[in-house]
Enzyme design. Sequence first.
Site, PDB file in Angstrom:
ATOM      1  N   ASN A  30      -2.897   3.894   5.985  1.00 23.68           N
ATOM      2  CA  ASN A  30      -2.938   3.344   4.653  1.00 23.68           C
ATOM      3  C   ASN A  30      -2.278   4.406   3.725  1.00 23.68           C
ATOM      4  O   ASN A  30      -2.849   5.565   3.445  1.00 23.68           O
ATOM      5  CB  ASN A  30      -4.463   3.248   4.267  1.00 23.68           C
ATOM      6  CG  ASN A  30      -4.357   2.747   2.667  1.00 23.68           C
ATOM      7  OD1 ASN A  30      -3.437   2.677   2.132  1.00 23.68           O
ATOM      8  ND2 ASN A  30      -5.821   2.853   2.171  1.00 23.68           N
ATOM      9  N   HIS A  79     -11.026  -1.781  -0.538  1.00 23.86           N
ATOM     10  CA  HIS A  79     -10.960  -0.421  -0.464  1.00 23.86           C
ATOM     11  C   HIS A  79     -11.775   0.270  -1.197  1.00 23.86           C
ATOM     12  O   HIS A  79     -11.926  -0.373  -2.544  1.00 23.86           O
ATOM     13  CB  HIS A  79      -9.501   0.215  -0.530  1.00 23.86           C
ATOM     14  CG  HIS A  79      -9.612   1.592   0.290  1.00 23.86           C
ATOM     15  ND1 HIS A  79      -9.587   2.763  -0.869  1.00 23.86           N
ATOM     16  CD2 HIS A  79      -9.269   2.028   1.333  1.00 23.86           C
ATOM     17  CE1 HIS A  79      -9.697   3.550   0.018  1.00 23.86           C
ATOM     18  NE2 HIS A  79      -9.254   3.403   1.117  1.00 23.86           N
ATOM     19  N   GLU A  99     -16.006   2.891   5.945  1.00 24.66           N
ATOM     20  CA  GLU A  99     -15.401   4.363   4.978  1.00 24.66           C
ATOM     21  C   GLU A  99     -16.609   4.798   4.318  1.00 24.66           C
ATOM     22  O   GLU A  99     -16.708   4.338   3.065  1.00 24.66           O
ATOM     23  CB  GLU A  99     -14.299   3.857   4.422  1.00 24.66           C
ATOM     24  CG  GLU A  99     -13.279   3.176   5.260  1.00 24.66           C
ATOM     25  CD  GLU A  99     -11.693   3.287   4.747  1.00 24.66           C
ATOM     26  OE1 GLU A  99     -11.023   4.051   5.490  1.00 24.66           O
ATOM     27  OE2 GLU A  99     -11.603   3.011   3.671  1.00 24.66           O
ATOM     28  N   GLY A 113      -6.048   7.522   6.207  1.00 20.38           N
ATOM     29  CA  GLY A 113      -5.326   7.661   4.773  1.00 20.38           C
ATOM     30  C   GLY A 113      -4.223   8.946   4.710  1.00 20.38           C
ATOM     31  O   GLY A 113      -3.166   8.836   5.172  1.00 20.38           O
ATOM     32  N   GLY A 114      -4.646   9.863   4.282  1.00 28.62           N
ATOM     33  CA  GLY A 114      -4.026  11.326   4.142  1.00 28.62           C
ATOM     34  C   GLY A 114      -3.205  11.481   5.403  1.00 28.62           C
ATOM     35  O   GLY A 114      -1.958  11.953   5.309  1.00 28.62           O
TER      36      GLY A 114
HETATM   37  P1  PGA Z   1      -8.295   9.596   4.233  1.00 28.92           P
HETATM   38  O1  PGA Z   1      -8.466   8.061   3.515  1.00 28.92           O
HETATM   39  O2  PGA Z   1      -7.907   9.604   5.643  1.00 28.92           O
HETATM   40  O3  PGA Z   1      -7.417  10.370   3.271  1.00 28.92           O
HETATM   41  O4  PGA Z   1      -9.753  10.175   4.015  1.00 28.92           O
HETATM   42  C1  PGA Z   1      -8.810   6.993   4.448  1.00 28.92           C
HETATM   43  C2  PGA Z   1      -8.879   5.718   3.721  1.00 28.92           C
HETATM   44  O5  PGA Z   1      -9.126   5.906   2.300  1.00 28.92           O
HETATM   45  O6  PGA Z   1      -8.617   4.646   4.085  1.00 28.92           O
END
Ligand code: PGA
Length: 251
Positions: A9, A95, A167, A234-235
């Site tokens: 994402n 989300h 999440e 995400g990141g």
């Molecule tokens: P993150 O985000 O891997 O940066 O913690 C995950 C997400 O929001 O789907």
Amino acid sequence: MRRPIIAGNLKMNKTVEEAVSMAVALKRKFYTFAEADIVICPPFTALSKVHDEIVDSSIMLGAQDVYWEEDGAFTGEISLNMLRDVGCRYIIVGHSERRNIFGETDEDVNRKVKAVLKHGITPIMCIGEKIEERDNGMTFEVLEKQLSRGLKNLFKDEVMRIIIAYEPIWAIGTGRTATPQQAQEAHKFIREFIERSYDKEAYLKIRIQYGGSVKPENIAQLMSQEDVDGALVGGASLDVNSFSEIVKKAV
Ligand code: PGA
């Protein structure tokens, strides 16, 4: 068994050119990849061009959100037909950033999930508790509420097509991952909710991703848990090398 699914994402990051060059690099590494589903979810502006790049590869395209209405006067929104038109096969729905920053409710999430399914696209429905809810022992209660409202009035054949992403909000973008045991406990609860609401077949089939500070260093342990079927990243998906490592270590 259940096929692993790793989705990146990109959130509100990357220009069209940047997203395309990422897609090109990913395609080079995973042109044909049989061991897992790989999904990349760039911002709306980059969907079409990224699709053109990955269309003949094993990498699939996803969007980060959608509106449930077919068309009309909904300034700023994007419809299912538009997303299907540019080749989206997955859409992230509910989300925590949509819920917490933009006020999306479980009822909105339910409308979106239904609309996505109706259009033959796979929803990735996100759920998860806040830190104060976890600290107050309310994790399961929160998950149960999000599940029962988000999946309201769905038939079994529909629910089996959904991906659920667990999440925990306290783990998103914080560098603080849930321990594999915490993830497993929540995933098991989610799977059992599906069994209670539907049946054993749905329980066995539904795929549940974990999301929240997933990185190359923790993916293998998370994936080794019985009820963890993939990750929503995400990141760490912003960098091709770390995302690729996550995919490789997940299988
Ligand atoms: P993150 O985000 O891997 O940066 O913690 C995950 C997400 O929001 O789907």
